[in-house]
Enzyme design. Structure first.
Site, PDB file in Angstrom:
ATOM      1  N   ASP B 114       0.841  -1.182   0.000  1.00  0.00           N
ATOM      2  CA  ASP B 114       0.000   0.000   0.000  1.00  0.00           C
ATOM      3  C   ASP B 114       0.883   1.240   0.000  1.00  0.00           C
ATOM      4  OD1 ASP B 114      -2.443   1.180  -0.209  1.00  0.00           O
ATOM      5  OD2 ASP B 114      -2.925   1.075   1.919  1.00  0.00           O
ATOM      6  N   TYR B 116       1.147   5.660  -0.523  1.00  0.00           N
ATOM      7  CA  TYR B 116       0.679   6.801   0.257  1.00  0.00           C
ATOM      8  C   TYR B 116       0.733   8.012  -0.670  1.00  0.00           C
ATOM      9  CZ  TYR B 116       0.548   9.275   4.885  1.00  0.00           C
ATOM     10  OH  TYR B 116       0.220  10.006   6.011  1.00  0.00           O
ATOM     11  N   HIS B 121      -4.254  13.816   1.551  1.00  0.00           N
ATOM     12  CA  HIS B 121      -4.470  12.919   2.692  1.00  0.00           C
ATOM     13  C   HIS B 121      -3.272  12.956   3.633  1.00  0.00           C
ATOM     14  CE1 HIS B 121      -5.515   9.281   4.961  1.00  0.00           C
ATOM     15  NE2 HIS B 121      -4.331   8.783   4.662  1.00  0.00           N
ATOM     16  N   ARG B 130       0.940  16.401  13.701  1.00  0.00           N
ATOM     17  CA  ARG B 130       2.067  17.340  13.756  1.00  0.00           C
ATOM     18  C   ARG B 130       1.629  18.657  13.120  1.00  0.00           C
ATOM     19  NH1 ARG B 130       3.609  12.654  11.419  1.00  0.00           N
ATOM     20  NH2 ARG B 130       3.299  13.648   9.408  1.00  0.00           N
ATOM     21  N   GLU B 186     -10.786   3.870   3.756  1.00  0.00           N
ATOM     22  CA  GLU B 186      -9.818   4.644   2.979  1.00  0.00           C
ATOM     23  C   GLU B 186     -10.108   4.414   1.499  1.00  0.00           C
ATOM     24  OE1 GLU B 186      -5.698   4.175   4.209  1.00  0.00           O
ATOM     25  OE2 GLU B 186      -6.064   5.568   5.864  1.00  0.00           O
ATOM     26  N   GLU B 188      -9.260   4.178  -2.097  1.00  0.00           N
ATOM     27  CA  GLU B 188      -8.046   3.912  -2.876  1.00  0.00           C
ATOM     28  C   GLU B 188      -8.382   3.195  -4.176  1.00  0.00           C
ATOM     29  OE1 GLU B 188      -4.770   2.127  -0.856  1.00  0.00           O
ATOM     30  OE2 GLU B 188      -5.351   2.870   1.134  1.00  0.00           O
ATOM     31  N   ASP B 220      -9.130   0.343   2.226  1.00  0.00           N
ATOM     32  CA  ASP B 220      -8.149  -0.047   3.242  1.00  0.00           C
ATOM     33  C   ASP B 220      -8.736   0.287   4.620  1.00  0.00           C
ATOM     34  OD1 ASP B 220      -5.798  -0.596   4.633  1.00  0.00           O
ATOM     35  OD2 ASP B 220      -4.938   1.377   4.220  1.00  0.00           O
ATOM     36  N   ARG B 224      -8.621   3.486  13.741  1.00  0.00           N
ATOM     37  CA  ARG B 224      -7.851   4.689  14.041  1.00  0.00           C
ATOM     38  C   ARG B 224      -7.430   4.790  15.492  1.00  0.00           C
ATOM     39  NH1 ARG B 224      -6.223   5.793   9.025  1.00  0.00           N
ATOM     40  NH2 ARG B 224      -7.960   6.394   7.666  1.00  0.00           N
ATOM     41  N   GLN B 227      -4.219   2.248  15.587  1.00  0.00           N
ATOM     42  CA  GLN B 227      -3.087   2.710  14.772  1.00  0.00           C
ATOM     43  C   GLN B 227      -2.062   3.577  15.522  1.00  0.00           C
ATOM     44  OE1 GLN B 227      -4.510   4.247  11.024  1.00  0.00           O
ATOM     45  NE2 GLN B 227      -2.470   4.818  10.306  1.00  0.00           N
ATOM     46  N   TYR B 231       1.934   1.954  15.806  1.00  0.00           N
ATOM     47  CA  TYR B 231       2.609   2.113  14.510  1.00  0.00           C
ATOM     48  C   TYR B 231       4.055   2.576  14.592  1.00  0.00           C
ATOM     49  CZ  TYR B 231       2.808   7.164  13.688  1.00  0.00           C
ATOM     50  OH  TYR B 231       3.142   8.484  13.724  1.00  0.00           O
ATOM     51  N   LYS B 240      -4.727  -2.276  10.388  1.00  0.00           N
ATOM     52  CA  LYS B 240      -5.057  -2.372   8.967  1.00  0.00           C
ATOM     53  C   LYS B 240      -5.376  -3.790   8.522  1.00  0.00           C
ATOM     54  CE  LYS B 240      -3.723   1.929   7.615  1.00  0.00           C
ATOM     55  NZ  LYS B 240      -4.508   2.844   6.763  1.00  0.00           N
ATOM     56  N   THR B 244      -9.242  -5.878   4.018  1.00  0.00           N
ATOM     57  CA  THR B 244      -9.100  -4.926   2.914  1.00  0.00           C
ATOM     58  C   THR B 244     -10.062  -5.390   1.828  1.00  0.00           C
ATOM     59  OG1 THR B 244      -6.751  -4.629   3.439  1.00  0.00           O
ATOM     60  CG2 THR B 244      -7.483  -3.923   1.247  1.00  0.00           C
ATOM     61  N   THR B 342      -4.828   6.510   0.283  1.00  0.00           N
ATOM     62  CA  THR B 342      -6.063   7.290   0.257  1.00  0.00           C
ATOM     63  C   THR B 342      -5.917   8.501  -0.656  1.00  0.00           C
ATOM     64  OG1 THR B 342      -6.350   6.652   2.549  1.00  0.00           O
ATOM     65  CG2 THR B 342      -7.777   8.396   1.723  1.00  0.00           C
ATOM     66  N   GLU B 356     -10.299  12.303   8.086  1.00  0.00           N
ATOM     67  CA  GLU B 356     -10.157  13.660   7.551  1.00  0.00           C
ATOM     68  C   GLU B 356     -11.490  14.404   7.553  1.00  0.00           C
ATOM     69  OE1 GLU B 356      -7.623  13.352   3.726  1.00  0.00           O
ATOM     70  OE2 GLU B 356      -8.059  11.312   4.364  1.00  0.00           O
TER      71      GLU B 356
END
Lengths: 409, 409
Positions: B114, B116, B121, B130, B186, B188, B220, B224, B227, B231, B240, B244, B342, B356
């Site tokens: 997968d 990114y 996203h 952050r 997600e 995709e 996907d 949340r 994760q 991670y 995850k 899927t 995503t 999001e």
């Protein structure tokens, strides 16, 4: 279950199996996939005994994944039948010399997951990146793992091509694409999954042993200069998936039964959550398996040992790896492979990677012949070895897990 | 290559294929694996046309992986033969109604990766974690990707069991093991690999199209709350791999040829390194494919659309995903699946995940019937849709990619 198949006095009619130094006494009986070297014959499933291989074609076994999918009791029964056929006094049957065989991956590996159960490795690597906070807060709670690449798993002896990749020099504005200059090994064991579970159906920690088929040696080759630039935020990718080497042999959990140890945590550490804990688990989920890293450069006539460690240093057990992996309903399938992560011992010289042995490449190791290494050079042959030994039992070995680094294309 | 198989005036002898609203006009011809619903017949490879399926058993095609492994020219030739057999005027042959079929995964997916590539996203998710530095420094240089779990990929319509997992409340000393309360989707697309490459043998960006077989929709599913705790440092794992979902249909790259767009970067951004760049690539490596997220709660009679986006917003192209993945020598194999990650659009309402759309679960979305959602509840049915449309060409659809959330065990 420790039964007569572990009796150290039991001998085989295969003379080499009675040599105290063999990896494959009658008490081991590891599986492989093999054919006569140079032939185009179909690959067959075999069992190692001394310096020979017993072909299981005549036993109706031509697919190790199918055998892995069978209940544990059937695997135990097969072990007894193999033991009886190969013990001293049984009628001799044709065997192939291992020296005349070539090996393939022992089974189809649908999914490969690599864990991070070596706490001394996690601390040492963390210290290189985060001196004040080497161990992340989740480490002692979660058996950290990630998905690896199945397609590039190769059997011992397959050359490993030095990869190219994006490397970001600290003082540069952007990365350059070039051959990796920091190829490293990682000393691991790989656990092959047995029957496994259906999607959405976790199993308990006390059921985990039913899903553990056996162990192989595993070298998780790593490009240490590609890894730091690519791995945030989703983890290692091209720094790892250019090749993973495993030994040709799978030593069964039944063979390793005498080498269990209690699974304990220092009392000041967080104890495992209830889904990863049980009295049975605490009584014997760890294993005493010695691990070694060997290196032979092109200037050497024989390999030299770089390091030794032991699976007993793993912070999470094999059963915890299995149980945690399926705890969200993820389906494990026969032949799936679960790496332990690098198993370094507590002392610096017991590290399972060059990254640790050289303090991040800053302190070269001096080899027996005076050469120095930080990371691997083209032509270097890196080998892993493992064995289980204990008074009152025969020593069991895992065979070779070797690879030579070849020049980048 | 845009040829007569893209002629919008071409009609089929299958009436439903000529309906302007169909996903499967004569110009599409997507592949699937199917059998009669409720039968125990072997799965067969088929091609979608209007509301029917053409069984390829009579065409000597019974394994999509084998077809994927053939050179691109053979796939183009097959497309022409299928087009000729199904165009108006050709002799009619028996077809199965899609409504009478059930579907399996279209092929064996050896490895699933997968990526990114959705920069909007990545920025939006990064901003949640952050605020001052939403996009990591490597994002615009490296097509970030990670290995996913193959075994838990399921076909549209398969229920998704809510996973349990370790969740660490911000104010707690340690984690608790409990059902996830933050199940997300997600949006995709998934790229199926064609012939692929041998281990240690990368290919160039201009060869990448030869290794792209076709696209499927991909959800996907993500937990949340599991994760963020698990991670670091190796990436998402149990958050995850509980499931899927992909659509049953693979829309071939040949069908999507008219929907190519130039691949461009804002001039102020870092431009791709030479191994990920070429004049041919810049001329047409992006694709104009509309993407949608739909939700139907148990209180709704019909689904409501949550979001719409487009593959053109991907920061890295499909060709760059393929080329980068193999750039270190990693071997890609026929049937391997590469998720795009995503694909959110630039506007907040174009986001491809609830994470999001709800600002990290802080701002519920209000649905058409007045219900609110942050993350998915048991019984919620989440569907993805995609289509390509452009003046002068027939609209091509991707079929459904649906899953309903069921209660944790």
């Amino acid at each position: 279950m420790i039964d007569h198949t572990h009796d150290p006095a039991a001998l085989s009619w295969v003379a080499a199996a009675n040599d105290p130094a063999t990896d494959f006494p009658l008490q081991n009986l590891p599986f492989c996939r093999f054919r006569e070297r140079g032939s185009l014959a179909p690959w067959r499933i075999g069992v190692g005994i001394g310096d020979r291989i017993l072909d299981l074609a005549g036993w109706g076994i031509d697919d190790l994944n199918a055998l892995m999918g069978r209940p544990r009791a059937e695997r135990v029964a097969l072990r007894h039948r193999l033991f009886d056929a190969l013990k001293a006094g049984a009628p001799e049957i044709p065997l192939l010399l291992q020296a005349q065989a070539e090996f393939a991956l022992p089974c189809r590996i649908g999914d490969y997951t690599d864990f991070y159960t070596g706490i001394h490795h996690a601390r040492a690597v963390g210290r290189l990146f985060r001196p004040d906070n080497p161990l992340l807060p989740n480490y002692q709670w979660v058996p950290i793992g990630y998905h690896g690449r199945s397609s590039s798993i190769v059997v011992s002896g397959t050359p490993i091509r030095r990869p190219r990749g994006q490397v970001k020099p600290p003082d540069a504005d952007g990365p350059v694409f070039q051959p990796s200059a920091r190829i490293d090994c990682e000393l691991e064991l790989g656990l092959f999954v047995g029957p496994g579970n259906a999607l959405g159906q976790p199993f308990s920690i006390d059921e985990a042993d039913d899903h553990a088929f056996g162990l192989t040696l595993l070298n998780d080759w790593s490009a240490r200069d590609i890894q730091p630039w690519e791995y945030q935020p989703l983890g290692p990718f091209l720094a790892k998936n250019f090749g993973t080497t495993i030994s040709p042999w799978i030593v069964t959990m039944e063979a390793l039964e005498p080498f269990r140890l209690p699974f304990t945590r220092p009392p000041e550490d967080p104890q495992p959550l209830p889904y990863l804990d049980s009295p049975t688990h605490r009584a014997g989920a760890a294993y005493d398996i010695a691990l070694e890293v060997w290196l032979q450069t092109t200037a050497m006539a024989a390999p030299t040992r770089l390091s030794r460690s032991n699976l007993r240093h793993a912070y999470w057990s094999l059963a915890q790896m299995l149980t945690h992996h399926a705890s969200n309903g993820c389906n494990l399938q026969p032949g799936d492979l679960l790496g332990t992560g690098t198993i370094s011992g507590p002392a610096p010289e017991e590290a399972g990677s060059l990254l640790e042995l050289t303090a991040g490449g800053r302190q070269p190791v001096t080899l027996a012949n005076g050469e120095q290494r930080t990371f691997l050079r083209d032509g270097d042959q890196l080998g892993l070895r493992a064995f289980a030994e204990k008074p009152g039992f025969r020593r069991l070995g895992f065979g070779p897990c070797d690879g030579v680094i070849t020049a980048a294309v």
